[in-house]
Write a protein that holds these residues in place. Structure first.
Motif, PDB file in Angstrom:
ATOM      1  N   MET A   1       0.837  -1.204   0.000  1.00  0.00           N
ATOM      2  CA  MET A   1       0.000   0.000   0.000  1.00  0.00           C
ATOM      3  C   MET A   1       0.868   1.249   0.000  1.00  0.00           C
ATOM      4  N   SER A   2       0.567   2.162  -0.892  1.00  0.00           N
ATOM      5  CA  SER A   2       1.307   3.416  -0.917  1.00  0.00           C
ATOM      6  C   SER A   2       0.334   4.564  -0.711  1.00  0.00           C
ATOM      7  N   TYR A   3       0.550   5.263   0.381  1.00  0.00           N
ATOM      8  CA  TYR A   3      -0.302   6.404   0.697  1.00  0.00           C
ATOM      9  C   TYR A   3       0.362   7.657   0.162  1.00  0.00           C
ATOM     10  N   ASP A   5      -1.161  10.784  -0.162  1.00  0.00           N
ATOM     11  CA  ASP A   5      -2.073  11.904   0.038  1.00  0.00           C
ATOM     12  C   ASP A   5      -1.712  12.669   1.308  1.00  0.00           C
ATOM     13  N   SER A   8      -3.349  15.900   2.407  1.00  0.00           N
ATOM     14  CA  SER A   8      -4.651  15.805   3.070  1.00  0.00           C
ATOM     15  C   SER A   8      -4.445  15.510   4.553  1.00  0.00           C
ATOM     16  N   SER A   9      -3.672  14.479   4.854  1.00  0.00           N
ATOM     17  CA  SER A   9      -3.345  14.143   6.234  1.00  0.00           C
ATOM     18  C   SER A   9      -2.132  13.230   6.205  1.00  0.00           C
ATOM     19  N   PRO A  11       0.511  10.472   7.849  1.00  0.00           N
ATOM     20  CA  PRO A  11       0.522   9.460   8.914  1.00  0.00           C
ATOM     21  C   PRO A  11       1.264  10.005  10.127  1.00  0.00           C
ATOM     22  N   ASP A 308      -6.565   3.169  -6.420  1.00  0.00           N
ATOM     23  CA  ASP A 308      -6.778   2.574  -5.101  1.00  0.00           C
ATOM     24  C   ASP A 308      -6.687   1.048  -5.199  1.00  0.00           C
ATOM     25  N   ARG A 309      -7.300   0.490  -6.239  1.00  0.00           N
ATOM     26  CA  ARG A 309      -7.233  -0.969  -6.439  1.00  0.00           C
ATOM     27  C   ARG A 309      -5.799  -1.436  -6.633  1.00  0.00           C
ATOM     28  N   GLY A 311      -3.386  -0.065  -5.159  1.00  0.00           N
ATOM     29  CA  GLY A 311      -2.667   0.177  -3.910  1.00  0.00           C
ATOM     30  C   GLY A 311      -2.143   1.593  -3.735  1.00  0.00           C
ATOM     31  N   SER A 313      -3.090   5.578  -2.822  1.00  0.00           N
ATOM     32  CA  SER A 313      -4.085   6.506  -2.294  1.00  0.00           C
ATOM     33  C   SER A 313      -3.689   7.914  -2.691  1.00  0.00           C
ATOM     34  N   SER A 315      -5.478  11.885  -4.251  1.00  0.00           N
ATOM     35  CA  SER A 315      -6.744  12.606  -4.301  1.00  0.00           C
ATOM     36  C   SER A 315      -6.870  13.334  -5.629  1.00  0.00           C
ATOM     37  N   SER A 322     -16.470  12.135  -5.295  1.00  0.00           N
ATOM     38  CA  SER A 322     -17.155  12.019  -3.997  1.00  0.00           C
ATOM     39  C   SER A 322     -18.125  13.157  -3.727  1.00  0.00           C
ATOM     40  N   ARG A 343      -3.761  14.425  -7.629  1.00  0.00           N
ATOM     41  CA  ARG A 343      -2.731  15.050  -6.793  1.00  0.00           C
ATOM     42  C   ARG A 343      -1.973  13.953  -6.071  1.00  0.00           C
TER      43      ARG A 343
ATOM     44  N   TRP B  28      -5.721   7.913  11.206  1.00  0.00           N
ATOM     45  CA  TRP B  28      -5.098   9.225  10.995  1.00  0.00           C
ATOM     46  C   TRP B  28      -5.523   9.849   9.675  1.00  0.00           C
ATOM     47  N   ALA B  29      -6.102   9.060   8.780  1.00  0.00           N
ATOM     48  CA  ALA B  29      -6.420   9.595   7.449  1.00  0.00           C
ATOM     49  C   ALA B  29      -7.740  10.358   7.470  1.00  0.00           C
ATOM     50  N   ASP B  30      -8.015  11.021   6.371  1.00  0.00           N
ATOM     51  CA  ASP B  30      -9.220  11.830   6.254  1.00  0.00           C
ATOM     52  C   ASP B  30     -10.427  10.923   5.984  1.00  0.00           C
ATOM     53  N   ARG B  33     -12.243  10.754   2.555  1.00  0.00           N
ATOM     54  CA  ARG B  33     -11.596  10.255   1.344  1.00  0.00           C
ATOM     55  C   ARG B  33     -12.053   8.833   1.035  1.00  0.00           C
ATOM     56  N   LEU B  34     -11.981   8.490  -0.249  1.00  0.00           N
ATOM     57  CA  LEU B  34     -12.540   7.201  -0.664  1.00  0.00           C
ATOM     58  C   LEU B  34     -11.518   6.077  -0.724  1.00  0.00           C
ATOM     59  N   TYR B  35     -10.237   6.408  -0.593  1.00  0.00           N
ATOM     60  CA  TYR B  35      -9.234   5.336  -0.653  1.00  0.00           C
ATOM     61  C   TYR B  35      -9.212   4.555   0.655  1.00  0.00           C
ATOM     62  N   ARG B  36      -8.440   3.470   0.609  1.00  0.00           N
ATOM     63  CA  ARG B  36      -8.412   2.525   1.713  1.00  0.00           C
ATOM     64  C   ARG B  36      -8.267   3.162   3.096  1.00  0.00           C
ATOM     65  N   GLU B  37      -7.249   4.023   3.280  1.00  0.00           N
ATOM     66  CA  GLU B  37      -7.002   4.625   4.593  1.00  0.00           C
ATOM     67  C   GLU B  37      -8.176   5.502   5.024  1.00  0.00           C
ATOM     68  N   ARG B  39     -11.323   5.072   4.066  1.00  0.00           N
ATOM     69  CA  ARG B  39     -12.463   4.188   4.388  1.00  0.00           C
ATOM     70  C   ARG B  39     -12.315   3.599   5.785  1.00  0.00           C
ATOM     71  N   PHE B 232     -10.903  19.335  10.951  1.00  0.00           N
ATOM     72  CA  PHE B 232     -10.573  17.932  10.739  1.00  0.00           C
ATOM     73  C   PHE B 232     -10.840  17.152  12.030  1.00  0.00           C
TER      74      PHE B 232
END
Lengths: 458, 458
Positions: A1-3, A5, A8-9, A11, A308-309, A311, A313, A315, A322, A343, B28-30, B33-37, B39, B232
């Motif tokens: 998984m690669s975040y 974003d 936005s927030s 980790p 997302d599918r 891996g 994340s 925006s 959304s 982004r 910790w994520a928003d 948002r629709l991605y895994r973190e 959700r 947030f």
């Protein structure tokens, strides 16, 4: 998984986690009480304030902790406007501010104040002279972000601060995206920031009001945080926020170089790997970790799902993602393509392999979305000398896809009218023309939606 | 160390700590948002809302998380007042509400609204019929705490809610002190609470607005928490707050019996162990963990320091403690003695030995403070038929001490005038008279301060 974003927030930073844990045991009591547990809490709060003030470059008595960056902006804007009520009720913001600033401006306008929204160039930056022109004798407050949250463009804060200072107007800087990278340059008057953007916990923001700035907190009186942030202090969160700010700053210089190189790869290689892509934002004056691009003929939400599918994340500032049906106000103000917008904002520590894997996966994801959307056959009707594409009821990016399909049928010098009622078409058809070297003639009223007229140049 | 100030802030419940730790990694994520973190964060937020709504006894879409109990009160009061603007601008509060409610009322008044502050009896409770009499056709909102934070007295919420309902006025209940013990009875319309009072972390409050209640959030627009709490979400805090609410509720019935017995020991034994003590608040309708008493001839702050040295953390509603120079508005409204005031509020799990040790230590601590203060010789001047005690410039509890020293010199039926300029004297001299069976004749203007006239009865 690669975040990807972080804008936005981010980790939670390991140091923040550690500090949070430690202060759960020491920092739950009321810091205004005089008994042992209260004194411990007060010591933690004071130390956190010192660390944060040091990172900001301000005095400890200029800095209060709020419960979010949004709250810092709201309290900062309303307090500064009220403090300068006698100067007037004019507020300046840039057109690409975070929604918290724009909503505060809307509220001010709703209450009878006036607002100037200063436009930006194609890279997303304000022009200092244009910003300065907005200053008026009745300007109570000016706001400018340190860097843009959607495209990473760094704003000329020092130059704008100088112009504001000369006019005797306080400048509030929303430093949410940049404070983790370094102090904000220039002679600003107020500053707002948000801890979860730099790896601190959520629930903590900060508001700095320089000595000498007239400031009148709004809302019911509350004695905490110098009367500028009502409610019992989120002390463990505050301690963790200050600790992580210090920690990310210690790593900032080195990490900035690394992330800048990674985002540069994306900037350079995405347009080579994927056709019909526009990379947006300033190529040089930008935050290290953010890169944003838009893909023609792609629906942003579907692309986000595809990524997302795979891996990733990320925006999007596209419309039809959304909660929103209009394209990002930032992309709109920049006048760049908004469809298929992505982004990528890399958190500190992002591995090179993850970026490489993203670059490997992206072309297929975009192609997949385009293939899905490529199916519909445009309804074309020859009308007088112009071709008409009926894209009424079709959402972004379909109007542009249909335009692209018929442009080849238009004789050079001839025009095509795209009938569309999707809000994004207003932005994306001119953007498509700019990318394709066709002439965007203009928008005309139509029975439903609008007719967007395009002349084939080549 | 014995921390006996749970009504101010309770230590973090072990379940809260556990939940906080777990959600630091997942939350910790928003959540928008629709991605895994995102959700994952959304799932945590939804689950926390369900747990909290279940504990409150409301629908999940009626409950939003705020950043503190104070914020919940502020947003709740301003939103309900704005939503009922057409009904009028009259607000009712009890005189013994938490400062967050009273400050919201002051702000409303400052903005042109009108406020009725309903008085209380000597136990601190409002009389439902008196409260109902305050309802007017233009009443937009009524506020009543579920139980008092300083003396623990439980308010007749159900009866007041019924009167409000009959008048078509929404009732906002500040349930900060009681929500950990059980749901609030009666047909209230809005409810505010604070997580760190029930062993949750700081930085989390909750606001419930029943369906059908007109509500218009004030301040800049923000899409989070149904537009009722900007910024947030403090997700790990929210998760921990909900988890600890569920946990304390599971233990509440049993723990209430235990703590009630411990506070009852203090209620009964303190007046036997220490002379000239008034235990305040309702003996029956009260929270399990709070007991409050006032000691004549004692300075609250010095007593707190003495108790802190002995390892007890308590608070005081006396004047001249830390940040305030006036006695607690609660004790004032009740008309009880405020000098030498001590609030003991036991956190869940308080050991019996600790309470016994408190009872063993208290008499010495009080005697020590009294001995220190007993020294000054009152300046007495016989003037016409009345004795005059000059306590000008002397702070609580000195005026009362000097009164007590000379009362023996006054012939039965004769009067003594106490000249004092300390605010607390206005409350404490009548209270001393009531405790001593002397007659309080009244207050007269004087060159400096006031003259308090007391007639010796016995």
């Amino acid at each position: 998984m690669s975040y990807f974003d972080a804008a936005s927030s981010a980790p939670l930073h390991p140091v923040a986690r550690q500090a949070l844990l430690a202060s759960l045991d020491e920092g739950w009591a009321d810091p205004s009480r005089l008994y042992r547990e209260g004194r411990k809490a007060r010591l933690l709060l004071d130390a956190a304030r010192e660390a944060a003030a040091d990172a900001v470059g301000c005095r400890t008595d200029e800095l209060v902790f709020t419960t979010s960056g949004t709250r810092a902006v709201h309290e900062g804007v309303s307090g500064a406007l009220a403090g300068r009520r006698r100067a007037g009720r004019h507020l300046i913001v840039s057109a690409v501010e975070h929604s918290s600033v724009l909503h505060a401006a809307d509220a001010h306008e709703g209450g009878g104040g006036s607002v100037t929204r200063v436009g930006v160039g194609r890279t997303g930056a304000v022009e200092p002279s244009v910003y300065a022109d907005a200053l008026r004798p009745d300007t109570a407050l000016a706001c400018l972000q340190s860097a843009n949250h959607e495209v990473g463009t760094v704003q000329p804060v020092a130059a704008v601060a100088e112009a504001c200072r000369a006019a005797g107007v306080p400048l509030l800087v929303d430093a949410a995206q940049s404070l983790g990278w370094g102090p904000v340059e220039g002679d600003w008057s107020l500053l707002a920031a948000s801890a979860h953007k730099w790896g601190g916990p959520s629930g903590v923001g900060l508001l700095v009001v320089r000595k000498g700035v007239r400031f009148a907190p709004q809302g019911p009186v509350d004695e905490r945080e110098s009367g500028r942030a009502a409610g019992f202090e989120n002390l463990p969160g505050i301690v963790a926020a200050a600790a992580s700010l210090r920690a990310v700053r210690a790593e900032a210089e080195q990490e900035a170089v690394r992330l800048r190189e990674l985002t540069e790869r994306i900037r350079v290689r995405v347009p080579r790997l994927v056709s019909d892509v526009e990379v947006v934002g300033d190529a040089e004056r930008r935050l290290p970790g953010i890169v944003t691009f838009s893909c023609l003929y792609v629906d942003g939400e579907t692309l986000l799902h595809e990524l997302d599918r795979e891996g990733f994340s990320v925006s999007s500032g596209s419309s039809c993602t959304s909660s929103t049906l209009t394209p990002s106000h930032v992309l709109k103000a920049m006048g760049v393509l908004s469809e298929g917008n992505v982004r990528v904002s890399l958190p500190a520590g992002t591995a090179e392999e993850d970026v490489e894997r993203f670059l490997a996966v992206l072309p297929g994801a975009v192609a997949g979305v385009r293939a899905k959307l490529g199916a519909p056959v445009p309804v074309t009707v020859r009308q007088e000398d112009a071709l008409v594409v009926d894209a009424l009821g079709k959402l972004c990016p379909l109007p542009v896809i249909e335009l692209a399909k018929v442009i080849g049928d238009v004789p050079v010098g001839g025009t095509v009218r795209v009938l569309a009622d999707d809000e994004a078409a207003r932005l994306d058809i001119p953007a498509w023309c700019a990318m394709r070297g066709q002439e965007y003639v203009g928008e005309e009223p139509a029975d439903r939606g609008s007719a967007y007229v395009v002349r084939r140049v080549s």
